[in-house]
Design an enzyme around this catalytic site. Structure first.
Site, short mmCIF file in Angstrom:
data_model
loop_
_atom_site.label_atom_id
_atom_site.label_comp_id
_atom_site.label_asym_id
_atom_site.label_seq_id
_atom_site.Cartn_x
_atom_site.Cartn_y
_atom_site.Cartn_z
CD GLU A 126 -5.59 -4.51 -4.48
OE1 GLU A 126 -6.89 -4.52 -4.54
OE2 GLU A 126 -5.01 -3.86 -4.56
CG HIS A 196 3.24 -0.06 2.69
ND1 HIS A 196 2.48 1.61 3.03
CD2 HIS A 196 3.33 0.22 1.35
CE1 HIS A 196 1.59 1.48 2.13
NE2 HIS A 196 2.00 0.89 1.23
#
Lengths: 383, 446
Positions: A126, A196
């Protein structure tokens, strides 16, 4: 109340998230819901956890942006990206697994249509994705970076907060990365559990130089995303992942822009202002209806849409009118963005307030749809 | 019964179809791999020694004995150099054959940088500026690499590459303006000294966080590649910064996304006080190149010609082949890390003296010039005097200049002014008006 609840659920069926049996179940249990303690109502919620636990309120069909097509939220994102790739030859889209269409299908078909140099996979990293995006933008091209889940944006925190947010400022406006937009699926989905489901917008709201945006449905998603991409500042665009498939609206096929930093009053009211963004807007709309039916209260519901820089004026105007404010978000309450709104509103509207400003959330995950809990709070606020 | 039989028949057809389908798929896979596994396909004489690994992530050979790879399979990546410590060309075919003017320019830029460092370091010691970082000992890496690039190649620096900017023509007045944070500073006084940047010279503004520039440089190189503009990106960093996760990201992204970029590592022996043997265990930074599938080379960073040759060739190939290059320039940080550091706490004077007196990039180039009769004591004396004067004059001008208007605190946060920023600015202006006796406002532009 039971009837009202059933009605709400039924009305929303077209939309259509709710499961009929779930609606019936909750309505039969709902007779004394408001008088139950919050923990009781939470227990009731778990009984219908497999059903959708909030109601999506679709927007009216937009009339001022040309022809529309039925799209869900991920399709409206794809449509925005498609418009961008078509009109801006420098635009590139990249991230983990975006080449084949992305794990949420937001980039489906774009690689084949525009070429693998424009829609491509990156290594799984990321900080690399955001750093790369900054560089693309510094070199003058349009960068649209996808972080696969907002929960995984933190390795890129330094690149976003120390680099992207400060690029223009630190260089005296000689360099900027305003052509970068970061997209990330965000918020609860019902089965995402701890990693999540997070809503990390408040972390980024503390970084002047960024713009942080959360849409409530497909029409807003496309218009706001296109505004983020066109905006000359780095933007983070959080997409409520529970709405990807569940939210369906008539979305204009051409490009259009919904202005950033402008809140949207989705329902007018006079007794209480309620502010949310993303999925929670729909929860508050449901609460507003419940409060109207059961408590006879008129609630004004505001979708903040842009978290940074946020539309203080619209919120304050509303609070001046209603004298009461409730803010709800999925993110943890301590240090959450509701705290910032609360402070700003008490600074601006202290003498207009009739009750303490109230935040509804908790310090872990608030699953969307605690509408009974919020209605409880509404009742005490206006008591 | 008939119905049942029919069902069974249908079931059979279904299963058959599935089987056929599976067989079809298998044979396709086999066809795809047939060129490698003929033996296995024929099913006649299976010879495992003929098998090759088919894993998607790696292919080489199978081995049948347990063996770990030694980290030092190569005895050490060699260091490329053109000149020895006495400035003599070792292999004439590697001599870049630069003109006298070019070499004199190299030398003057290296020594002017050195003069600027001495004066700004002292000015910090006298409390005139807040902070400084010298470039002592690394002048060769700056000038050699800068000279090998085109002026429109984009530079992402770390913080000790002032020579690159100087080579590109950044005037002394702007160096001084940045260090003084005065009204002429292009960055409007927002960063600590030595965080230079210049759009016109394609030198991206330095930021303090280390290694963040590596993945950014990869992204910029990708965008530049798509422009087909025959440009390259160069990204400087130290061997300490190479330990950051961002360095890994930058290497890996530029390799997989085929970016025309030169990663230029200044391995100067120390990250503040941390020596290289506490920074990494492998063979330096160049050894990481093969791991990323990246071309790499180690050069003598005190040899300005070696740096020049390596960078020039890396630049040529990066543009032609769209791939990243890693240059590890071995050098030595003769100065302290910064004015906030005293390196005598962690290294010996003898060690520093060796590099300062025996193997300095400036003296090496001077030997080269002297041997050709291009430079003598007289020129040296005159130039030293002149360069010092140039720096001191610029310093004096910078010191007299006012600081930026305090209202600039609120600009460039966004490309537009937001209501919140307007309110904050208004509140500061009001405060300064009310309590002006507490602030040295006459030092600031209005």
């Amino acid at each position: 109340m039971a009837a009202a609840r059933l009605l709400l659920r039924s009305a929303a069926l077209k939309a259509s998230l709710s499961d009929v049996s779930a609606g019936v179940q909750s309505s039969t249990a709902g007779g004394s819901l408001l008088r139950l303690s919050p923990s009781c109502s939470l227990r009731l919620k778990t009984q219908k956890r497999h059903a959708t636990h909030f109601t999506f309120y679709p927007d009216p069909v937009p009339t001022n942006y040309g022809p529309t097509t039925k799209m869900n939220l991920f399709q409206s994102i794809t449509s925005a990206l498609d418009n961008t790739l078509a009109s801006d030859p420098t635009a590139v889209i990249f991230g983990e697994d975006v080449a084949f269409g992305g794990v949420f299908r937001c980039t489906v078909g774009l690689r084949d249509k525009y070429g693998k140099d424009r829609v491509f996979n990156t290594p799984l990293c990321e900080q690399g994705i955001v750093g790369f995006g900054i560089g693309v933008a510094v070199a003058g091209a349009t960068a649209i970076a996808e972080i696969q889940f907002a929960d995984y944006i933190f390795p890129a925190f330094d690149q976003i907060v120390n680099e992207a947010a400060k690029y223009r400022y630190r260089s005296g406006n000689h360099f900027d990365c305003g052509k970068m937009t970061i997209r990330a699926p965000w918020g609860c989905v019902g089965h995402g559990s701890l990693y999540h489901s997070q809503s990390p917008e408040a972390f980024f709201a503390h970084s002047a130089g960024l713009k942080v945006v959360v849409p409530r449905g497909p029409v807003q998603a496309k218009g706001l995303l296109l505004s983020c991409i066109a905006d000359e500042n780095p933007c983070i665009f959080f997409e409520p992942k529970i709405l990807y498939r569940a939210a369906v609206e008539q979305v204009p096929t051409d490009a259009y822009h919904i202005p950033l930093s402008q809140a949207d009053i989705v329902q007018e009211g006079s007794d209480l202002t309620m502010v949310a963004w993303g999925t929670q807007v729909h929860v508050l709309r449901e609460v507003a209806n419940m409060a109207q039916d059961k408590l006879g209260l008129s609630c004004e519901v505001i979708d903040l849409q842009t978290i940074l820089p946020w539309d203080k004026e619209t919120v304050c105007k509303s609070v001046v009118k209603t004298g009461r404010l409730l803010i709800s978000h999925e993110a943890p309450v301590t240090g959450g963005f509701a705290a910032e709104i609360t402070t700003a509103v008490q600074e601006e509207c202290f003498l207009n307030l009739e009750a303490p400003i109230t935040r509804v959330s908790n310090d872990q995950l608030l699953e969307s749809g605690n509408d009974e809990l919020i209605t409880d709070v509404v009742a005490t606020l206006v008591d | 019964m008939a119905a049942v039989r029919n069902m069974q028949r249908l079931w059979g057809i279904g299963v058959g179809a599935i089987r056929r389908n599976a067989a079809l798929k298998t044979s396709k896979i086999l066809q795809q791999r047939a060129f490698r596994i003929n033996g296995a396909q024929c099913q006649q004489s299976f010879d495992s020694s003929m098998e090759k690994p088919q894993f998607p992530g790696a292919s080489a050979e199978f081995i049948d004995h347990l063996e770990f790879i030694q980290p030092n399979v190569i005895s050490g990546i060699p260091v490329y150099r053109v000149m020895d410590r006495r400035g003599q060309i070792i292999n004439p075919s590697e001599d870049p054959q630069l003109s006298k003017d070019t070499v004199l320019n190299f030398y003057q830029k290296m020594t002017l940088l050195n003069a600027m460092d001495r004066i700004l370091y002292e000015s910090q010691r006298q409390g005139r500026i807040s902070f400084y970082m010298t470039n002592y000992g690394e002048e060769g890496t700056h000038i050699g690499s800068a000279a090998a690039l085109d002026s429109n190649d984009l530079v992402f620096g770390q913080y000790r590459e002032a020579g690159v900017l100087m080579y590109r023509g950044f005037p002394l007045d702007l160096f001084m303006a940045q260090c003084y944070g005065n009204a002429d500073d292009l960055g409007k006084g927002r960063l600590m000294p030595v965080h230079y940047g210049c759009r016109d010279l394609n030198f991206v503004t330095i930021s303090s966080p280390l290694a963040t520039q590596l993945p950014q440089a990869a992204g910029a190189a990708y965008a530049i590649k798509r422009e087909n503009s025959n440009r390259v990106v160069i990204c400087y960093f130290g061997e300490g910064a190479a330990s950051e996760g961002d360095a890994h990201a930058g290497f890996n992204f530029s390799a997989t996304l085929e970016c025309p970029i030169i990663f230029f590592c200044r391995n100067n022996g120390y990250a503040i006080s941390t020596p290289t043997h506490e920074q990494y265990r492998g063979d330096g930074i160049a050894a990481r190149g093969p791991g990323y599938g990246m071309m790499s080379i180690r050069v003598d960073g005190n040899d300005v010609f070696a740096v020049y040759n390596a960078t020039k060739e890396a630049r040529r190939r990066a543009v032609a082949e769209n791939q990243p290059f890693l240059i590890e320039a071995m050098t030595y940080r003769i100065g302290h890390h910064s004015t906030s550091d005293d390196s005598s706490a962690y290294r010996s004077v003898d060690e520093v003296n060796y590099w300062d007196k025996q193997d300095h990039p400036i003296s090496r180039l001077r030997h080269y010039m002297t041997a050709r009769g291009w430079w003598g004591e007289d020129e040296e004396r005159a130039w030293r005097k002149q360069s010092r004067k140039l720096v001191l004059e610029a310093l004096e001008r910078a010191e007299k200049r006012l600081k930026p208007n305090p209202e600039l605190i609120f600009t460039d946060v966004y490309n537009e002014f937001t209501p919140d920023l307007a309110k904050q600015k208004e509140s500061m202006v009001r405060h300064l008006q009310q309590y002006k006796e507490h602030y040295p406002l006459d030092m600031y532009e209005k």
